[in-house]
Design a protein around this motif. Structure first.
Motif: not given
Length: 294
Positions: A281-286
């Protein structure tokens, strides 16, 4: 250990199918292999699991009790598989993010809107924090990502540049300086200034713009956040130095911005804990944040 997972699997297959032959078909192994393993399992347990009556297998009361626990075990395994599938598809979970207050009114609403559209089942916890509290949130794992202007590096943080974020002058509409293409800090010396507390990084950056102590103007009003400075300019109180990201937030009517020369930036970076893998999720948000740069 008296019984292992393979023995449990064979036992369950016999209970479900009602026969050795049915279990062999379920497990894609030979009938003798199933018979040998269930016989060995009974030896390990010290009691019979099945009795053959008139050519058919019947589970013993002990087997029935054991099957209740085995069924619970397989339900737990299924839940693990469901969670894994949800993680693959980003269908469930929570993303914990922190940002500085000005970004919380400008960049973050746009990024979160796109992210929520892509992943409607994900819950986002957004904390707007000053740099010191944001750093603490990252180091104590209260948040996974931080997005801010935070010029003091920390050895435990990984930093990803996001925006150059140029400093501009925010002027009331109709102000004489709005006719200029660029403005220098000398042009602002005699202007009523909305300044910043020197304890915050952005306030320290603004002070550097004006040079030594002799060149520091005395602010008419002192604030701690750039969007509050914009509100002061909007009310006609004075002029302010703000960053481009803040100006992308609410529609600031009756404000005109002009670039400061020479150019100086308050770079916005993405912070995370170094050597700690990010969640999907963090990778997608970045990725969403980076897509808004263009």
């Amino acid at each position: 250990m008296k019984i292992n997972l393979r023995q449990i699997e064979v036992f369950r297959a016999i209970m479900l199918s009602g026969s050795i032959s049915g279990a062999s078909r379920l497990l894609l192994v030979s009938q003798p292999a199933v018979s040998r393993l269930i016989s060995y399992t009974e030896q390990r347990l010290g009691f019979l699991l099945f009795q053959r009556i008139k050519g058919r297998l019947y589970p013993t009361p002990e087997a029935q009790r054991l099957f209740e626990e085995v069924s619970s075990l397989y339900e737990s395994v299924q839940r693990v598989n469901d969670v894994a599938e949800n993680l693959v598809e980003n269908r469930a979970g929570q993303l914990r993010v922190a940002c500085s207050p000005n970004i919380g009114q400008s960049l973050m609403p746009r990024a979160i809107a796109i992210f929520c559209q892509r992943y409607p089942d994900i819950r986002i916890a957004l904390h707007t924090l000053i740099p010191g509290a944001l750093l603490k949130g990252l180091l104590t794992h209260q948040v996974e990502l931080g997005i801010a202007y935070m010029p003091v590096a920390h050895p435990s943080l990984e930093i990803r540049p996001l925006y150059r974020n140029r400093i501009v002058a925010a002027l009331p509409a109709g102000h004489a300086l709005t006719a200029r293409d660029e403005i220098t800090t000398r042009d602002l010396i005699d202007e009523p200034l909305v300044g910043y507390n020197s304890d915050i990084p952005f306030g320290q950056l603004v002070q550097q713009l004006f040079g030594n102590d002799a060149g520091q103007p005395l602010p008419r009003v002192e604030v701690t956040q750039a969007h509050v400075a914009c509100a002061m300019v909007q009310a006609g109180i004075g002029v302010a130095l703000v960053d481009e990201i803040t100006m992308q937030g609410p529609i600031w009517s009756n404000i005109v911005t002009k670039p400061i020369a020479p150019e100086i930036n308050a770079p916005i970076d993405i912070f995370s804990i170094q050597f700690q893998p990010l969640s999907r999720l963090a990778v997608e948000f970045i990725s969403v944040l980076e897509s808004l740069r263009s």
